[in-house]
Scaffold this motif. Structure first.
Motif, PDB file in Angstrom:
ATOM      1  N   SER A  61      25.567 -14.624  23.323  1.00  0.00           N
ATOM      2  CA  SER A  61      24.962 -15.651  23.990  1.00  0.00           C
ATOM      3  C   SER A  61      24.935 -15.369  25.352  1.00  0.00           C
ATOM      4  CB  SER A  61      25.601 -16.959  23.588  1.00  0.00           C
ATOM      5  OG  SER A  61      26.572 -16.911  24.304  1.00  0.00           O
ATOM      6  N   GLN A  62      23.915 -15.874  26.201  1.00  0.00           N
ATOM      7  CA  GLN A  62      23.582 -16.070  27.493  1.00  0.00           C
ATOM      8  C   GLN A  62      25.088 -16.568  28.192  1.00  0.00           C
ATOM      9  OE1 GLN A  62      21.385 -14.796  29.232  1.00  0.00           O
ATOM     10  NE2 GLN A  62      19.446 -14.679  28.142  1.00  0.00           N
ATOM     11  N   GLU A  63      25.702 -17.521  27.484  1.00  0.00           N
ATOM     12  CA  GLU A  63      26.640 -18.078  28.413  1.00  0.00           C
ATOM     13  C   GLU A  63      28.021 -17.082  28.226  1.00  0.00           C
ATOM     14  OE1 GLU A  63      25.218 -19.582  25.778  1.00  0.00           O
ATOM     15  OE2 GLU A  63      24.205 -21.367  26.923  1.00  0.00           O
ATOM     16  N   GLN A  64      27.989 -16.358  27.113  1.00  0.00           N
ATOM     17  CA  GLN A  64      29.229 -15.432  27.134  1.00  0.00           C
ATOM     18  C   GLN A  64      28.824 -14.170  27.998  1.00  0.00           C
ATOM     19  OE1 GLN A  64      28.793 -14.721  22.763  1.00  0.00           O
ATOM     20  NE2 GLN A  64      30.781 -15.505  22.307  1.00  0.00           N
ATOM     21  N   GLN A  65      27.766 -13.865  28.275  1.00  0.00           N
ATOM     22  CA  GLN A  65      27.271 -12.880  29.070  1.00  0.00           C
ATOM     23  C   GLN A  65      27.663 -13.256  30.516  1.00  0.00           C
ATOM     24  OE1 GLN A  65      23.222 -11.826  28.510  1.00  0.00           O
ATOM     25  NE2 GLN A  65      23.692 -10.964  26.349  1.00  0.00           N
ATOM     26  N   GLU A  66      27.308 -14.466  30.512  1.00  0.00           N
ATOM     27  CA  GLU A  66      27.497 -14.908  32.195  1.00  0.00           C
ATOM     28  C   GLU A  66      28.967 -15.044  32.343  1.00  0.00           C
ATOM     29  OE1 GLU A  66      26.431 -17.055  35.974  1.00  0.00           O
ATOM     30  OE2 GLU A  66      25.629 -15.736  34.465  1.00  0.00           O
ATOM     31  N   ILE A  67      29.875 -15.565  31.686  1.00  0.00           N
ATOM     32  CA  ILE A  67      31.219 -15.371  31.601  1.00  0.00           C
ATOM     33  C   ILE A  67      31.844 -13.810  32.004  1.00  0.00           C
ATOM     34  CG2 ILE A  67      33.458 -15.673  30.267  1.00  0.00           C
ATOM     35  CD1 ILE A  67      32.029 -18.037  28.741  1.00  0.00           C
ATOM     36  N   VAL A  68      31.195 -13.308  31.269  1.00  0.00           N
ATOM     37  CA  VAL A  68      31.742 -11.591  31.459  1.00  0.00           C
ATOM     38  C   VAL A  68      31.198 -11.272  32.848  1.00  0.00           C
ATOM     39  CG1 VAL A  68      31.361  -9.191  30.771  1.00  0.00           C
ATOM     40  CG2 VAL A  68      31.846 -10.854  29.063  1.00  0.00           C
ATOM     41  N   ARG A  69      30.167 -11.592  33.343  1.00  0.00           N
ATOM     42  CA  ARG A  69      29.604 -11.325  34.644  1.00  0.00           C
ATOM     43  C   ARG A  69      30.569 -12.007  35.965  1.00  0.00           C
ATOM     44  NH1 ARG A  69      27.004 -13.307  38.723  1.00  0.00           N
ATOM     45  NH2 ARG A  69      26.655 -15.433  37.787  1.00  0.00           N
ATOM     46  N   LEU A  70      31.145 -13.144  35.598  1.00  0.00           N
ATOM     47  CA  LEU A  70      31.988 -13.975  36.517  1.00  0.00           C
ATOM     48  C   LEU A  70      33.191 -13.471  36.484  1.00  0.00           C
ATOM     49  CD1 LEU A  70      30.470 -17.625  35.699  1.00  0.00           C
ATOM     50  CD2 LEU A  70      30.086 -16.273  37.622  1.00  0.00           C
ATOM     51  N   LYS A  71      33.921 -12.964  35.226  1.00  0.00           N
ATOM     52  CA  LYS A  71      34.978 -12.547  35.342  1.00  0.00           C
ATOM     53  C   LYS A  71      35.088 -11.130  36.267  1.00  0.00           C
ATOM     54  CE  LYS A  71      36.991 -14.172  30.972  1.00  0.00           C
ATOM     55  NZ  LYS A  71      37.455 -13.827  29.686  1.00  0.00           N
ATOM     56  N   LYS A  72      34.118 -10.217  35.905  1.00  0.00           N
ATOM     57  CA  LYS A  72      34.003  -8.920  36.876  1.00  0.00           C
ATOM     58  C   LYS A  72      33.987  -9.334  38.279  1.00  0.00           C
ATOM     59  CE  LYS A  72      31.575  -5.955  33.434  1.00  0.00           C
ATOM     60  NZ  LYS A  72      30.456  -5.393  33.007  1.00  0.00           N
ATOM     61  N   GLU A  73      33.058 -10.573  38.806  1.00  0.00           N
ATOM     62  CA  GLU A  73      32.969 -10.767  40.317  1.00  0.00           C
ATOM     63  C   GLU A  73      34.306 -11.472  40.621  1.00  0.00           C
ATOM     64  OE1 GLU A  73      29.907 -13.643  40.983  1.00  0.00           O
ATOM     65  OE2 GLU A  73      28.310 -12.301  40.139  1.00  0.00           O
TER      66      GLU A  73
END
Length: 98
Positions: A61-73
């Motif tokens: 999901s888009q939310e899961q992709q956003e979580i992964v991106r934010l964790k990287k940041e």
């Protein structure tokens, strides 16, 4: 010119499960007549959570992709903060020595 072979999702799933059971990517790939790189990619593309069926990255999901991106940041920000603190400590140590 060679044409690319197409593999259905069931074959990919079976190949990934077989490689995990055998513990050897290369042996499994040789037995199935595919390259280890293809099998590696199929394994990487499968997101498996215990107790849930495997899904491809495209189904995340888009939310899961956003979580992964934010964790990287967040991880990058933490590394930047540590680097800045290290630079500051070096300056302080140099001033103390002078």
């Amino acid at each position: 010119m060679k044409t690319r072979r197409q593999y259905d999702e069931e074959f990919k799933k079976m190949a990934v499960e077989l490689s995990e059971a055998k513990g050897s990517l290369k042996v499994t790939a040789d037995e199935l007549g595919i390259t280890p790189q293809i099998l590696t990619r199929w394994r990487r593309e499968r997101v498996v959570t215990p107790g849930t069926p495997a899904v491809s990255r495209a189904q995340v999901s888009q939310e899961q992709q956003e979580i992964v991106r934010l964790k990287k940041e967040l991880k990058q920000a933490e590394l930047d903060r540590i680097a800045e603190a290290t630079r500051y400590l070096k300056i302080v140590v140099q001033r103390i020595r002078c």
